[in-house]
Every structure is written in structure tokens, then in C-alpha cells.
Write a protein that holds these residues in place. Structure first.
Motif, PDB file in Angstrom:
ATOM      1  N   ASN A 182      37.789  77.577 -35.075  1.00  0.00           N
ATOM      2  CA  ASN A 182      37.637  78.769 -34.251  1.00  0.00           C
ATOM      3  C   ASN A 182      38.842  78.810 -33.327  1.00  0.00           C
ATOM      4  O   ASN A 182      38.965  78.005 -32.413  1.00  0.00           O
ATOM      5  N   ILE A 183      39.752  79.742 -33.553  1.00  0.00           N
ATOM      6  CA  ILE A 183      41.061  79.698 -32.903  1.00  0.00           C
ATOM      7  C   ILE A 183      41.211  80.690 -31.752  1.00  0.00           C
ATOM      8  O   ILE A 183      42.270  80.729 -31.123  1.00  0.00           O
ATOM      9  N   GLY A 184      40.187  81.484 -31.453  1.00  0.00           N
ATOM     10  CA  GLY A 184      40.343  82.435 -30.360  1.00  0.00           C
ATOM     11  C   GLY A 184      39.140  83.329 -30.196  1.00  0.00           C
ATOM     12  O   GLY A 184      38.135  83.195 -30.905  1.00  0.00           O
ATOM     13  N   GLY A 185      39.249  84.240 -29.270  1.00  0.00           N
ATOM     14  CA  GLY A 185      38.164  85.163 -28.984  1.00  0.00           C
ATOM     15  C   GLY A 185      38.134  85.498 -27.514  1.00  0.00           C
ATOM     16  O   GLY A 185      39.113  85.298 -26.792  1.00  0.00           O
ATOM     17  N   GLU A 186      37.007  85.985 -27.053  1.00  0.00           N
ATOM     18  CA  GLU A 186      36.859  86.376 -25.657  1.00  0.00           C
ATOM     19  C   GLU A 186      35.441  86.058 -25.206  1.00  0.00           C
ATOM     20  O   GLU A 186      34.510  86.056 -26.003  1.00  0.00           O
ATOM     21  N   VAL A 187      35.302  85.808 -23.909  1.00  0.00           N
ATOM     22  CA  VAL A 187      33.986  85.688 -23.282  1.00  0.00           C
ATOM     23  C   VAL A 187      34.019  86.566 -22.040  1.00  0.00           C
ATOM     24  O   VAL A 187      34.721  86.264 -21.078  1.00  0.00           O
ATOM     25  N   VAL A 188      33.285  87.682 -22.082  1.00  0.00           N
ATOM     26  CA  VAL A 188      33.330  88.686 -21.024  1.00  0.00           C
ATOM     27  C   VAL A 188      31.915  88.932 -20.521  1.00  0.00           C
ATOM     28  O   VAL A 188      30.961  88.991 -21.309  1.00  0.00           O
ATOM     29  N   PHE A 189      31.782  89.098 -19.204  1.00  0.00           N
ATOM     30  CA  PHE A 189      30.491  89.374 -18.586  1.00  0.00           C
ATOM     31  C   PHE A 189      30.556  90.718 -17.863  1.00  0.00           C
ATOM     32  O   PHE A 189      31.506  90.996 -17.144  1.00  0.00           O
ATOM     33  N   ASP A 190      29.520  91.533 -18.059  1.00  0.00           N
ATOM     34  CA  ASP A 190      29.414  92.813 -17.346  1.00  0.00           C
ATOM     35  C   ASP A 190      27.957  93.258 -17.385  1.00  0.00           C
ATOM     36  O   ASP A 190      27.246  93.025 -18.374  1.00  0.00           O
ATOM     37  N   GLU A 191      27.546  93.910 -16.341  1.00  0.00           N
ATOM     38  CA  GLU A 191      26.149  94.315 -16.220  1.00  0.00           C
ATOM     39  C   GLU A 191      25.693  95.196 -17.373  1.00  0.00           C
ATOM     40  O   GLU A 191      24.529  95.153 -17.776  1.00  0.00           O
ATOM     41  N   THR A 192      26.581  95.996 -17.937  1.00  0.00           N
ATOM     42  CA  THR A 192      26.167  96.923 -18.994  1.00  0.00           C
ATOM     43  C   THR A 192      25.798  96.205 -20.283  1.00  0.00           C
ATOM     44  O   THR A 192      25.139  96.799 -21.148  1.00  0.00           O
ATOM     45  N   TYR A 193      26.224  94.958 -20.436  1.00  0.00           N
ATOM     46  CA  TYR A 193      25.884  94.212 -21.648  1.00  0.00           C
ATOM     47  C   TYR A 193      24.557  93.463 -21.512  1.00  0.00           C
ATOM     48  O   TYR A 193      24.151  92.769 -22.448  1.00  0.00           O
ATOM     49  N   LEU A 194      23.895  93.580 -20.375  1.00  0.00           N
ATOM     50  CA  LEU A 194      22.605  92.940 -20.195  1.00  0.00           C
ATOM     51  C   LEU A 194      21.594  93.590 -21.140  1.00  0.00           C
ATOM     52  O   LEU A 194      21.356  94.795 -21.079  1.00  0.00           O
ATOM     53  N   GLY A 195      21.026  92.822 -22.017  1.00  0.00           N
ATOM     54  CA  GLY A 195      20.132  93.360 -23.047  1.00  0.00           C
ATOM     55  C   GLY A 195      20.862  93.862 -24.267  1.00  0.00           C
ATOM     56  O   GLY A 195      20.230  94.245 -25.256  1.00  0.00           O
ATOM     57  N   ASN A 196      22.198  93.884 -24.227  1.00  0.00           N
ATOM     58  CA  ASN A 196      23.007  94.337 -25.364  1.00  0.00           C
ATOM     59  C   ASN A 196      24.240  93.447 -25.514  1.00  0.00           C
ATOM     60  O   ASN A 196      25.372  93.901 -25.370  1.00  0.00           O
ATOM     61  N   PRO A 197      24.047  92.148 -25.769  1.00  0.00           N
ATOM     62  CA  PRO A 197      25.231  91.298 -25.960  1.00  0.00           C
ATOM     63  C   PRO A 197      26.014  91.742 -27.184  1.00  0.00           C
ATOM     64  O   PRO A 197      25.435  92.225 -28.160  1.00  0.00           O
ATOM     65  N   LEU A 198      27.333  91.612 -27.097  1.00  0.00           N
ATOM     66  CA  LEU A 198      28.177  91.936 -28.238  1.00  0.00           C
ATOM     67  C   LEU A 198      28.641  90.646 -28.887  1.00  0.00           C
ATOM     68  O   LEU A 198      29.259  89.802 -28.233  1.00  0.00           O
ATOM     69  N   VAL A 199      28.331  90.500 -30.153  1.00  0.00           N
ATOM     70  CA  VAL A 199      28.761  89.342 -30.932  1.00  0.00           C
ATOM     71  C   VAL A 199      29.611  89.869 -32.074  1.00  0.00           C
ATOM     72  O   VAL A 199      29.109  90.330 -33.096  1.00  0.00           O
ATOM     73  N   ASN A 200      30.912  89.863 -31.853  1.00  0.00           N
ATOM     74  CA  ASN A 200      31.864  90.307 -32.860  1.00  0.00           C
ATOM     75  C   ASN A 200      32.483  89.063 -33.487  1.00  0.00           C
ATOM     76  O   ASN A 200      32.836  88.118 -32.787  1.00  0.00           O
ATOM     77  N   ALA A 201      32.598  89.052 -34.790  1.00  0.00           N
ATOM     78  CA  ALA A 201      33.124  87.886 -35.502  1.00  0.00           C
ATOM     79  C   ALA A 201      34.291  88.310 -36.377  1.00  0.00           C
ATOM     80  O   ALA A 201      34.209  89.304 -37.101  1.00  0.00           O
ATOM     81  N   LEU A 202      35.371  87.551 -36.300  1.00  0.00           N
ATOM     82  CA  LEU A 202      36.572  87.812 -37.092  1.00  0.00           C
ATOM     83  C   LEU A 202      36.853  86.620 -37.981  1.00  0.00           C
ATOM     84  O   LEU A 202      36.657  85.469 -37.574  1.00  0.00           O
ATOM     85  N   CYS A 203      37.317  86.885 -39.190  1.00  0.00           N
ATOM     86  CA  CYS A 203      37.717  85.808 -40.096  1.00  0.00           C
ATOM     87  C   CYS A 203      39.069  86.147 -40.711  1.00  0.00           C
ATOM     88  O   CYS A 203      39.376  87.314 -40.967  1.00  0.00           O
ATOM     89  N   VAL A 204      39.858  85.105 -40.923  1.00  0.00           N
ATOM     90  CA  VAL A 204      41.166  85.213 -41.560  1.00  0.00           C
ATOM     91  C   VAL A 204      41.136  84.393 -42.838  1.00  0.00           C
ATOM     92  O   VAL A 204      40.633  83.266 -42.854  1.00  0.00           O
ATOM     93  N   GLY A 205      41.675  84.964 -43.916  1.00  0.00           N
ATOM     94  CA  GLY A 205      41.763  84.240 -45.179  1.00  0.00           C
ATOM     95  C   GLY A 205      43.155  84.341 -45.765  1.00  0.00           C
ATOM     96  O   GLY A 205      43.906  85.272 -45.464  1.00  0.00           O
ATOM     97  N   VAL A 206      43.502  83.384 -46.598  1.00  0.00           N
ATOM     98  CA  VAL A 206      44.830  83.317 -47.214  1.00  0.00           C
ATOM     99  C   VAL A 206      44.687  83.335 -48.725  1.00  0.00           C
ATOM    100  O   VAL A 206      43.782  82.690 -49.287  1.00  0.00           O
ATOM    101  N   LEU A 207      45.568  84.058 -49.397  1.00  0.00           N
ATOM    102  CA  LEU A 207      45.569  84.109 -50.852  1.00  0.00           C
ATOM    103  C   LEU A 207      46.979  84.387 -51.345  1.00  0.00           C
ATOM    104  O   LEU A 207      47.834  84.853 -50.593  1.00  0.00           O
ATOM    105  N   ARG A 208      47.220  84.079 -52.610  1.00  0.00           N
ATOM    106  CA  ARG A 208      48.441  84.519 -53.269  1.00  0.00           C
ATOM    107  C   ARG A 208      48.234  85.958 -53.742  1.00  0.00           C
ATOM    108  O   ARG A 208      47.104  86.390 -53.988  1.00  0.00           O
ATOM    109  N   HIS A 209      49.300  86.710 -53.871  1.00  0.00           N
ATOM    110  CA  HIS A 209      49.186  88.121 -54.265  1.00  0.00           C
ATOM    111  C   HIS A 209      48.367  88.287 -55.540  1.00  0.00           C
ATOM    112  O   HIS A 209      47.523  89.185 -55.644  1.00  0.00           O
ATOM    113  N   GLU A 210      48.607  87.423 -56.502  1.00  0.00           N
ATOM    114  CA  GLU A 210      47.967  87.573 -57.803  1.00  0.00           C
ATOM    115  C   GLU A 210      46.476  87.240 -57.785  1.00  0.00           C
ATOM    116  O   GLU A 210      45.757  87.495 -58.747  1.00  0.00           O
TER     117      GLU A 210
END
Length: 768
Positions: A182-210
Motif C-alpha cells: 500500500n504505497i499511498g492514499g489519504e486520511v481526511v476528517f470532516d463532519e459531512t462524512y459522519l455516517g458516510n465514510p468514503l472508502v476509495n481503493a486504487l490498484c496499479v498493475g503491470v503488463l507487457r503490451h502483448e
């Protein structure tokens, strides 16, 4: 002796045709009356229960983008080219794929798992990670890293204490078990997210063109194979229903079973799938995420030759009592669907057997133009697959600039009382560093393995995560995600552009060339014209900025209904930027590296305090206009940093964003315990706490100072020498001196002070 209850009649296609008057629970499944009538028109009859189940999940907001796709079309108008050439796959595929040179391609995408993570924090977050990893895998890539932009209610709130430990444990537990850093992300707090946490997930993958694979079912007679975990009752309706309705003030109105993840099964699935790709025994592939089998079968058929026949009886089940509707709606995790030529079927099955992954032929590709699904010898689904997967409803939701927007923007933070002495400036900095959004996040990040696989070059709290792609050439990629929801509330058009600009800058300050964008657009209810105006403005702003910067949006996600009652979250368009690093050995860290180096401020500082961390933390204020967007200045800064890093002129670099120069200098000092002494000619308060964009602070060795300044002038970047590194304090001449030890104590105490001093304190789901 009483008669046994009559067995209910299976709702087959023929039965549906013969019983047009039968009432079906279309409203309970989230469909509107006009949507149900549209389904009847498409089929020329009432749908069966199984067909209704498929349409209900596939036409949900989460799966069909019915309120957002008219606005998302803007991204398709962008040139699908990066600074290195054409994208290999873009919007509409499981994930975007871009060329990074040397025959390598990278695929990356960010998605949301917000609502399930509120209902069941650990499993909601864990399966969010699992789902995005399978999206990357389905493109033919090996997943190599994950990131997690997270947002919560106030740190001290009881519900934050409920959801945060479980969400963090879920992200860490699943990713750690997969062996993904897990190489990065954010942890943010704000009253508007109370009862509505945001859990966003990103993934990176590597491949050859073919090795690129796309999701389609082609080749009449080819077999459709379901492999991976068995299908259970968990996640029936799952994210497709949860993410398509507003939570009530007393909690979620709908609580379908949240998916249950098994990361060890997913690890087997990853290795098995990669070997299947290497053996060239797969024609098309699709992961089973939101909407499960309903999605996989309809999307594969729609993107291929247009027909598929499936025997639902053959689907391996964990619960033999599941009905056809439940099997089609289940979002059980760790499942994939592949299209395989008959001559390759034995080899396909042998590889699955080697990895102990259950695989079953459940159907075949046809040229009928129909998706036909049988159950116990009877047809329960007979639909045009495109009508399910791609031709769902499209809404032109009404939107208008809110009545309150002008008053909000007129309430400027620039008019608030300011510190009037050096001591007050120092106290302000200390207060910001101890605030939840700027404090040490080790409580969170220490639960994640950042270095597994041995290719992590940089990870949080650095400005961007960097991973090595090729061990011989040292080619790598840098990734960052960002968004300031306060800026987006003040001006959603500029706020989205500022999110992009900060992420772009984070990648660039380390010397990477920004290539492409993925986004996760988190907003309130689309039925609220205020929210839809915010959404329209944000997408418009993001599109316009990408056009200027010359980078495409390659994919992403929309999450609506993030609100409790009629109170939406701050508009939160999270933007991820990926850049290429020619040689990761030249990476530049954010922390001051040595004493006696020149400290340089890059970019123009203006009196821009509205939406700032200072206004938020000190005054609890939100109003005014966000910092001005200057994309040309962002490009100039990026060009300067790429050239300076390549020439070895920079010892450290850190972008200026939350908290401005004061926080950037302090973070750079805390990182390695190297202090800084600066002298400021202009108004020290504005210089220290303004959050003007397109700025960075760098340190350069004395022997490189002249060369760097000359290079900055060549790139048209304003540069000011403001001090030197050294000592054990952050000192502003004539104003204040704060020992690093004192700052570190305040900075590091905030999260443990509320959540406890031991990571993984979630007793139900401790960190593995």
C-alpha cells in the motif's frame, strides 16, 4: 394428515408470458415505475423474477451510471493520448491501460466501496480492495500496488471510532494477505462524512503490451467458465443496491448482506489467472464484482458476438437453497468468468486444478443475440444482453447553481482575524500540525505493508507512491490521489481542477512525467439539483484541465447518494494521476536530507486563505473562493522538477498544499529530523499559510544552487531562496522557533490519543 404446502411455480419465460398480470416487487428492488415499463417494452412481456433481478442490479445507479453518464461523456471527448503515445485501453474497459515505454504498460483505476464500508467496515473495505484488484487482473496485468483515499467524520465522533478501525483493518488485512504494497492514499476528517465514510481503493498493475486482455465473449461455441470461489448468499444486492440509495438519519435503510472477502482465495485466483493468460488459453475475461453473474454474463455477451447460453444449475454454490434470482444477484467475492475455446478447455482446467481453484463450464457463446439462462431445464432469462449491460436508463437530472453559493463565496476567509505576533504564528503552526487532517497518520499506515514484493521505492507519507517496474532499466511509475472537498464546495469547477493539479504536482515534484488520470467522483444524491450542479461543474472542470495538461481520463467511478437525510458530503472528486519515472534510483524524497542546503520556494504566493487548513482548523470556517488554478504554472513547475531531478540537482522536494509553506517546511523537517531556518521578506502570515497552487519547496546543495536557479528561470518558474537547512528546529527569523521534538510530539499524538496507542485495536478484526 395435512397437505404439504404447494411448491411455488418456477417463474420461467413461458410462465411470465402466460401470466402478464402477476405483480413483481420492482419497487422494492429499486426500480422506478417507468423503468419497469421500459423492461416490459424491451421484452414484449413482463420479466421473470430472474430477469427482474438482473435488470434491477444492472440498472442501479452504481452499475449503470444512469444519472452521471451524460456528464461523463465529456471525458470521452479528450484525446486518448498520453505524453508518451496512445492509451492501450480507456473508458469502458475494466481499467485504463497506458504505455510507459520499453514494451511495458501500466493499468490503474480507483473505485469506491463507501456504503458497504459503513454497514460492515472490515468486510466493506476488504472487498473494496479485492474488487479493484480483480479489475486490474482482468486486463491481463499483475497487480503490483494499492492505494486507499479514506474520509471519515470528525475524529472524536463515536461513529468514526466504530468505522475507522474496521475500515483500516480491512484495507490492510486484505492487501497484506495478497502481498500487495500500500504505497499511498489519504486520511481526511470532516463532519459531512459522519455516517458516510468514503472508502476509495486504487490498484496499479503491470503488463507487457502483448498481454493485454479485454472483456468480451467472442467465438460461437466457445465455453463460458466460472472459476474461483463458490457463490453464496453474501452480498446479494450488495454494493449495487447499497450505493444507489441515500442512508436515513438513523442508519442505512437497506442493509443487504455485505460481501465477505477471502484474500487467500484471491491470491490463488491472481496466480491462476496470470498463468492462464501466459498459457494463452483465454479469449475474454471479466471479474465478478458489483452485480455478480448478472454483470459478468451480460457485459461479456454484449461486448462480444452478442449471444450466450448459461446453465445456472452448474454454478458452484455455498448455499444450495439459493434461488435463481439470488444466484444472479449475489456479489460473492473472488470469482472470475472466462471465455475459452473448446480445444483449450482441458489446459484451462488443468491450470485451475494446479492452483486449487474450482472451475466449471456454465455456458457457451452463441450467435443468437440473446442472453439465455436456464435453471433445472427451464428458461428463466431470455434478454438482449445489451439492454441489461449498456442500454439502461439515462437521466438528465435537473441541476442549478444553489441559491446559497453566492453567499458562501462572499464569506471570505481573508477577512478573518489573523495572528499578530511571532508567538501566535508559531502557536498556529503547532495547532495545524496537531489537527486530525495534518497529523501523523502512522496509526493507519503502520497497518499496511508498504514494502512487500521489494519494488516499493516511495510510499506514504511521501508526496507520491513510486514502484519499480523493471529491475534492469529501473523504469518505474509514480501515483498520487488527492482532493480538497472544501475547495470543491466553494467552487466545484475549480475544486476538481485543484484536485487534479495537486495530484499532478505530487507526481511531478519527484521527477515523474504525468501521463494519465483516473477519478472517483463522490457526491450526494443526484436527485438534489444542488448536488447535480456540483457534479456537472466538477466533471466539466476536470475535463477542461485534462485538456490543457494533455493527459486523458482513462477510467474511474461515480459514487452518488453519499449523504445522511438531506445533508450531502462535501463534493469529493478524488483524482489519481500516474506518471512514469525513467530511473527510480533518482527518486527525490520530501524530507530535508542534509544540513547547510539552500531552501527554495518555487511558484507565486498570493493571499489565498479561503478553504485553507488555517481557516478550517483555527476558525472552523468555510467560505470565499478557493486558490486560483494556474495550469500553465503547474506544467512549468512539473517540467522544471523533471529536468532538475534528471540532472541530480535536487536533494528534497515537497509540494505545497494543505497548510501551505509552514506545514510543508515542518513536514520536510520532521521526516529526517533536519531543521530549517528561513527568512521571509513579505507578510509572514500570508507567506506561511496561504494555499496558492503550483508551488513547491526544494532543498539543493550549495554547489547546485546556481544551476537550479538558472534552470528555474529557463522554465519560467518563480524561485526565491528563503533559507537553509540545519539545526533541530523550524525557525522563522524574527517570528518563532519551534523545536522539531516539540512539533513531533504534538503531531504524533493526535490519532493515538483518540483511537488508542496500539494499531489494529479493532477487536473483532485485529490486524493479521
Amino acid at each position: 394428515m395435512t397437505d404439504a404446502p404447494a411448491k411455488p411455480t418456477l417463474d420461467t419465460v413461458s410462465h411470465a408470458t402466460a401470466t402478464p398480470e402477476r405483480e413483481l416487487p420492482w419497487a422494492e428492488l429499486g426500480l422506478r415505475a417507468e423503468e419497469y415499463e421500459r423492461i416490459r417494452e424491451i421484452l414484449g412481456r413482463r420479466p421473470t423474477g430472474a430477469e427482474l433481478a438482473m435488470y434491477s442490479v444492472m440498472w442501479s445507479e452504481h452499475c449503470s451510471y444512469k444519472s452521471s453518464k451524460v456528464h461523463l461523456k465529456k471525458f470521452g471527448e479528450l484525446a486518448q493520448e498520453t505524453p508518451l503515445g496512445k492509451t492501450l485501453a480507456g473508458i469502458g474497459e475494466n481499467a485504463g491501460v497506458i504505455d510507459i515505454g520499453q514494451g511495458y504498460a501500466v493499468t490503474f483505476k480507483v473505485e469506491s466501496h463507501n456504503h458497504p464500508s459503513y454497514v460492515e467496515p472490515y468486510q466493506g473495505a476488504a472487498t473494496g480492495v479485492g474488487g479493484i484488484v480483480r479489475d486490474i487482473l482482468a486486463m491481463g496485468a499483475r497487480p503490483v500496488a494499492v492505494m486507499d483515499p479514506l474520509r471519515f467524520g470528525p475524529l472524536e465522533a463515536e461513529d468514526t471510532k466504530r468505522v475507522l478501525p474496521g475500515i483500516v483493518a480491512g484495507v490492510g488485512g486484505y492487501g497484506n494477505c495478497l502481498g500487495l504494497p500500500n504505497i499511498g492514499g489519504e486520511v481526511v476528517f470532516d463532519e459531512t462524512y459522519l455516517g458516510n465514510p468514503l472508502v476509495n481503493a486504487l490498484c496499479v498493475g503491470v503488463l507487457r503490451h502483448e498481454d493485454l486482455h479485454l472483456a468480451h465473449a467472442s467465438g460461437v461455441g466457445n465455453k463460458v467458465v466460472l472459476y474461483g470461489a463458490r457463490t453464496g448468499g453474501d452480498g446479494i444486492g450488495g454494493v449495487s443496491v447499497l450505493a444507489s440509495e441515500t442512508f436515513s438519519e438513523d442508519g442505512p435503510a437497506k442493509r443487504p448482506s455485505v460481501q465477505v472477502g477471502d484474500p487467500f482465495m484471491e491470491k490463488l485466483l491472481i496466480e491462476c489467472t496470470l498463468e492462464l493468460f501466459a498459457a494463452k488459453v483465454v479469449n475474454g475475461i471479466q471479474d465478478l464484482g458489483g452485480a455478480g453473474l448478472s454483470c459478468a454474463t451480460s457485459e461479456l455477451a454484449s461486448a462480444g458476438d452478442g449471444g450466450m447460453h448459461v446453465e445456472l444449475d452448474t454454478v458452484p454454490l455455498r448455499d444450495s437453497t439459493l434461488s435463481p434470482e439470488e444466484i444472479l444477484m449475489s456479489e460473492s467475492q473472488e470469482r472470475m468468468m472466462a471465455v475459452v475455446e473448446p480445444e483449450h478447455l482441458d489446459a484451462f482446467m488443468a491450470i485451475c486444478d494446479k492452483w486449487d481453484v474450482e472451475a466449471v463450464v456454465v455456458g457457451e457463446v452463441t450467435d443468437s443475440g440473446r442472453l439465455v439462462i436456464d435453471w433445472h431445464g427451464e428458461t428463466v432469462v431470455d434478454v438482449p444482453p445489451r439492454s441489461v449491460a449498456h442500454d439502461g436508463p439515462t437521466y438528465q437530472r435537473p441541476y442549478a447553481r444553489p441559491d446559497w453559493q453566492d453567499a458562501l463565496q462572499a464569506d471570505r476567509a481573508e477577512d478573518l482575524p489573523r495572528p499578530s505576533s511571532g508567538d501566535e504564528l508559531g502557536d498556529t503552526l503547532l495547532r495545524l500540525m496537531a489537527s486530525p487532517n495534518l497529523a501523523d497518520t502512522s496509526w493507519v499506515t503502520d497497518q499496511y505493508d508498504r514494502y512487500v514484493r521489494g519494488n516499493t521505492v516511495l510510499a506514504q507519507p511521501e508526496d507520491s507512491g513510486v514502484v519499480r517496474v523493471d529491475e534492469d532499466s529501473h523504469l518505474g511509475v509514480a501515483v498520487s490521489t488527492d482532493c480538497n472537498g472544501r475547495f470543491a464546495k466553494l467552487d466545484p469547477y475549480a475544486g476538481a481542477q485543484l484536485a487534479l493539479a495537486e495530484s499532478y504536482r505530487n507526481v511531478a515534484v519527484g521527477g515523474a512525467l504525468p501521463l494519465a488520470v483516473t477519478d472517483c467522483l463522490n457526491f450526494g444524491s443526484p436527485e438534489n439539483p444542488d448536488v447535480m450542479w456540483q457534479f456537472e461543474q466538477a466533471t466539466h472542470g476536470l475535463k477542461d484541465a485534462c485538456e490543457v495538461l494533455g493527459i486523458p481520463v482513462t477510467g474511474g467511478n461515480v459514487s452518488f447518494y453519499n449523504q445522511t437525510g438531506d445533508v450531502p458530503i462535501l463534493p469529493t472528486p478524488v483524482v489519481g494521476v500516474l506518471g512514469v519515472v525513467d530511473d527510480v534510483r533518482r527518486r527525490v524524497r520530501q524530507g530535508f536530507a542534509a544540513e547547510g542546503e539552500h531552501v527554495l520556494l518555487l511558484g507565486e504566493t498570493r493571499e489565498e486563505l479561503s478553504g485553507s487548513s488555517w481557516a478550517h482548523v483555527v476558525h472552523g470556517h468555510l467560505g470565499g473562493l478557493p486558490p486560483a488554478v494556474d495550469l500553465a504554472a503547474e506544467q512549468a513547475l512539473a517540467g522544471l522538477m523533471r529536468a532538475a531531478v534528471a540532472d541530480g540537482l535536487v536533494s528534497s522536494a515537497h509540494d505545497l498544499s494543505d497548510g501551505g509553506l509552514a506545514v510543508a517546511l515542518t513536514e520536510a523537517s520532521i521526516r529526517n529530523g533536519v531543521g530549517v531556518h528561513v527568512e521571509l521578506d513579505d507578510d509572514p502570515f500570508v507567506t506561511l499559510f496561504s494555499e496558492s497552487a503550483a508551488r513547491a519547496v526544494v532543498s539543493v546543495a550549495p554547489e547546485h544552487h546556481g544551476a537550479f536557479v538558472s534552470l528555474a528561470e529557463e522554465h519560467g518558474v518563480e524561485v526565491a531562496s528563503i533559507g537553509r537547512t540545519g539545526g533541530d528546529a523550524v525557525e522563522v527569523a524574527g517570528q518563532f522557533r519551534l523545536p522539531i521534538a516539540e512539533i513531533r510530539a504534538a503531531w504524533s499524538a493526535t490519532l493515538p490519543g483518540v483511537l488508542g496507542h496500539t494499531v489494529g485495536i479493532d477487536s473483532e478484526h485485529p490486524v493479521p
